[in-house]
Enzyme design. Sequence first.
Site, PDB file in Angstrom:
ATOM      1  N   HIS A 110       0.848  -1.201   0.000  1.00 36.94           N
ATOM      2  CA  HIS A 110       0.000   0.000   0.000  1.00 36.94           C
ATOM      3  C   HIS A 110       0.880   1.247   0.000  1.00 36.94           C
ATOM      4  O   HIS A 110       1.211   1.791   1.048  1.00 36.94           O
ATOM      5  CB  HIS A 110      -0.911  -0.024   1.229  1.00 36.94           C
ATOM      6  CG  HIS A 110      -2.027   0.965   1.162  1.00 36.94           C
ATOM      7  ND1 HIS A 110      -3.216   0.778   1.840  1.00 36.94           N
ATOM      8  CD2 HIS A 110      -2.160   2.148   0.521  1.00 36.94           C
ATOM      9  CE1 HIS A 110      -4.027   1.791   1.614  1.00 36.94           C
ATOM     10  NE2 HIS A 110      -3.394   2.652   0.814  1.00 36.94           N
TER      11      HIS A 110
ATOM     12  N   HIS B 270       1.778   5.090  -2.322  1.00 34.20           N
ATOM     13  CA  HIS B 270       1.416   6.079  -3.346  1.00 34.20           C
ATOM     14  C   HIS B 270       2.717   6.724  -3.818  1.00 34.20           C
ATOM     15  O   HIS B 270       3.260   7.604  -3.145  1.00 34.20           O
ATOM     16  CB  HIS B 270       0.493   7.149  -2.761  1.00 34.20           C
ATOM     17  CG  HIS B 270      -0.814   6.634  -2.250  1.00 34.20           C
ATOM     18  ND1 HIS B 270      -1.991   6.723  -2.966  1.00 34.20           N
ATOM     19  CD2 HIS B 270      -1.139   6.023  -1.080  1.00 34.20           C
ATOM     20  CE1 HIS B 270      -2.986   6.206  -2.270  1.00 34.20           C
ATOM     21  NE2 HIS B 270      -2.489   5.765  -1.112  1.00 34.20           N
TER      22      HIS B 270
ATOM     23  N   ARG C 293       3.152   8.505  -6.539  1.00 34.85           N
ATOM     24  CA  ARG C 293       2.862   9.840  -7.089  1.00 34.85           C
ATOM     25  C   ARG C 293       3.205  10.033  -8.556  1.00 34.85           C
ATOM     26  O   ARG C 293       3.058  11.136  -9.072  1.00 34.85           O
ATOM     27  CB  ARG C 293       3.577  10.924  -6.272  1.00 34.85           C
ATOM     28  CG  ARG C 293       3.250  10.959  -4.784  1.00 34.85           C
ATOM     29  CD  ARG C 293       1.779  11.055  -4.520  1.00 34.85           C
ATOM     30  NE  ARG C 293       1.472  11.407  -3.130  1.00 34.85           N
ATOM     31  CZ  ARG C 293       0.290  11.187  -2.568  1.00 34.85           C
ATOM     32  NH1 ARG C 293      -0.689  10.631  -3.274  1.00 34.85           N
ATOM     33  NH2 ARG C 293       0.069  11.550  -1.319  1.00 34.85           N
TER      34      ARG C 293
ATOM     35  N   ASN D 214      -4.290   6.576  -7.786  1.00 36.55           N
ATOM     36  CA  ASN D 214      -4.815   7.948  -7.769  1.00 36.55           C
ATOM     37  C   ASN D 214      -3.715   8.963  -8.078  1.00 36.55           C
ATOM     38  O   ASN D 214      -3.285   9.741  -7.239  1.00 36.55           O
ATOM     39  CB  ASN D 214      -5.517   8.267  -6.448  1.00 36.55           C
ATOM     40  CG  ASN D 214      -4.668   7.976  -5.230  1.00 36.55           C
ATOM     41  OD1 ASN D 214      -3.786   7.124  -5.250  1.00 36.55           O
ATOM     42  ND2 ASN D 214      -4.929   8.691  -4.145  1.00 36.55           N
TER      43      ASN D 214
ATOM     44  N   HIS E 161     -11.033   1.295  -0.456  1.00 37.04           N
ATOM     45  CA  HIS E 161     -11.003   2.366   0.532  1.00 37.04           C
ATOM     46  C   HIS E 161     -12.438   2.520   1.009  1.00 37.04           C
ATOM     47  O   HIS E 161     -13.297   2.993   0.267  1.00 37.04           O
ATOM     48  CB  HIS E 161     -10.499   3.671  -0.090  1.00 37.04           C
ATOM     49  CG  HIS E 161     -10.423   4.803   0.884  1.00 37.04           C
ATOM     50  ND1 HIS E 161      -9.277   5.532   1.085  1.00 37.04           N
ATOM     51  CD2 HIS E 161     -11.343   5.337   1.729  1.00 37.04           C
ATOM     52  CE1 HIS E 161      -9.496   6.467   1.995  1.00 37.04           C
ATOM     53  NE2 HIS E 161     -10.751   6.368   2.403  1.00 37.04           N
TER      54      HIS E 161
ATOM     55  N   HIS F 140      -6.615  -0.322   5.039  1.00 38.73           N
ATOM     56  CA  HIS F 140      -6.476   0.565   6.204  1.00 38.73           C
ATOM     57  C   HIS F 140      -7.708   0.561   7.122  1.00 38.73           C
ATOM     58  O   HIS F 140      -8.306   1.593   7.377  1.00 38.73           O
ATOM     59  CB  HIS F 140      -6.095   1.978   5.806  1.00 38.73           C
ATOM     60  CG  HIS F 140      -6.783   2.555   4.606  1.00 38.73           C
ATOM     61  ND1 HIS F 140      -8.126   2.446   4.385  1.00 38.73           N
ATOM     62  CD2 HIS F 140      -6.269   3.288   3.577  1.00 38.73           C
ATOM     63  CE1 HIS F 140      -8.419   3.081   3.263  1.00 38.73           C
ATOM     64  NE2 HIS F 140      -7.323   3.590   2.752  1.00 38.73           N
TER      65      HIS F 140
ATOM     66  N   ASP G  94       0.601   2.680   3.754  1.00 42.69           N
ATOM     67  CA  ASP G  94      -0.156   3.758   3.104  1.00 42.69           C
ATOM     68  C   ASP G  94       0.757   4.968   2.907  1.00 42.69           C
ATOM     69  O   ASP G  94       0.375   6.103   3.170  1.00 42.69           O
ATOM     70  CB  ASP G  94      -1.408   4.131   3.897  1.00 42.69           C
ATOM     71  CG  ASP G  94      -2.403   4.959   3.071  1.00 42.69           C
ATOM     72  OD1 ASP G  94      -2.114   5.224   1.883  1.00 42.69           O
ATOM     73  OD2 ASP G  94      -3.447   5.352   3.614  1.00 42.69           O
TER      74      ASP G  94
ATOM     75  N   HIS H 117       3.550  14.140   1.066  1.00 46.89           N
ATOM     76  CA  HIS H 117       3.192  15.509   0.686  1.00 46.89           C
ATOM     77  C   HIS H 117       4.307  16.437   1.158  1.00 46.89           C
ATOM     78  O   HIS H 117       4.982  16.146   2.156  1.00 46.89           O
ATOM     79  CB  HIS H 117       1.880  15.944   1.347  1.00 46.89           C
ATOM     80  CG  HIS H 117       0.679  15.194   0.881  1.00 46.89           C
ATOM     81  ND1 HIS H 117       0.055  15.440  -0.317  1.00 46.89           N
ATOM     82  CD2 HIS H 117      -0.025  14.187   1.470  1.00 46.89           C
ATOM     83  CE1 HIS H 117      -0.987  14.630  -0.454  1.00 46.89           C
ATOM     84  NE2 HIS H 117      -1.038  13.855   0.616  1.00 46.89           N
TER      85      HIS H 117
END
Length: 439
Positions: A60, A62, A64, A94, A179, A233, A304, A308
């Site tokens: 899991h 991200h 980017r 995503n 999710h 999650h 997860d 950022h």
Amino acid sequence: MQYDLIIRNGLCLTPWGEETCSLGIKNGKIETLSASRSDSAPQEINARGLHVLPGLIDPHVHLREPGKDDVETFYTGTKAAALGGITLVFDMPNTAPPITDADVIRWKQEHASTQSWVDFAFYVGATRENSSELAHFEQLDGVCAIKVFAGSSTGSLLVEDDAGIEQVLKSGHRRVAFHAEDNNRLNERRKMFSPGMSYDNHAVWRDEECAFLATRRIMALARKTRRPVHVLHTSTEEELNFLKDYRDVATVEVLANYLTMVAPECYERLGGLAVMNPPIRGKRHFEAAWRAVQDGTVDSLGSDHAPHPLEAKKKPWLEAPSGLPGTQTLVPLMLNHVNGGRLSLARLVDLMAAGPARIYGLQSKGRIAAGYDADFTIVDMNLTRQITNQWIASPIGWTPYDGYTVRGWPKITISQGNIVMREDEMQGEPLGKLALFSP
């Protein structure tokens, strides 16, 4: 015998227990668990005093790309994973554009194959427009599962109604990852809050019922369509108790963050650096998550990893984006929990190697056994280290665990027989490959 690599005298976590082995590796596979002293290899590792785990998986993350390569890339994200002892990552869809059609899937396959330090796989995002194609997409190389955002998403990636979810579940047969937050409840409750309120309101807005309501709806549809699902999650005591009655159709993931941080203290200490979806909750849910790990309700563990920029995370609540980095700190945190007596090392291997392999249908990964991929996470269970922002490889350069002291540390990361990381230093060049799954 001549091997490509021999790992001698390590305490190996095999499917049948801990035993001291000398592993002979050839052509990226485990050839033997009993290499002799007369056997040789161009590279040998003396693992005496260390534990050799099957390559640990973060299912899991991200990363980017495409869209935000200033925040994270396949190169930097898989480097972070390798530094943290991870040998395989599953990347979420995503992105911008999202991973929802054949052209972007093809781009991701090709791009990641040149950039990844460790093996990788990726989710394809379900939409109303592509639901008829999902049975085909889930069979493509490197696709670990279809991902459904039933809440907490925007645009075409949001499939929040029962009819849309049922349509997705009827296309294909492999396990679908969710999710689970109820979007209608999220939107309705959003009216109660305004930007700049205290960060601990995040768990009030996205309350237990937001998650539990979505999970109940998804379980009803999974039973109706007889389609296996994976609840990502999982964050509430209510869901964890409820899901025990749905083992015929459901598997369960928890996050290291839910096993390590507790509200409201995390929001008071970290502010926006603790904001994620679903939120970190109070002590009742923290203890429920640990009970679910200990009684076998939980099938897999992930980070997860959702980086950022630090300046964005320091904005007022509701303006700060949700998501925390975590793939590099996942293994050290969990080894510390093992040393703290919260779970055994064998249970950690079950959650981070055998569990993901079983859930997603990974071929030749998840265990130390002859013929399997030579993926290993070699750890020193007695080494005490401090996690720092300076250690973080992601371009954002921060972790919510800055200054956190842990006991247990990854020393060597090996992916398909290649030493990728040794003593905090990367080795060689990116050679990660697409993971293979049962059809």
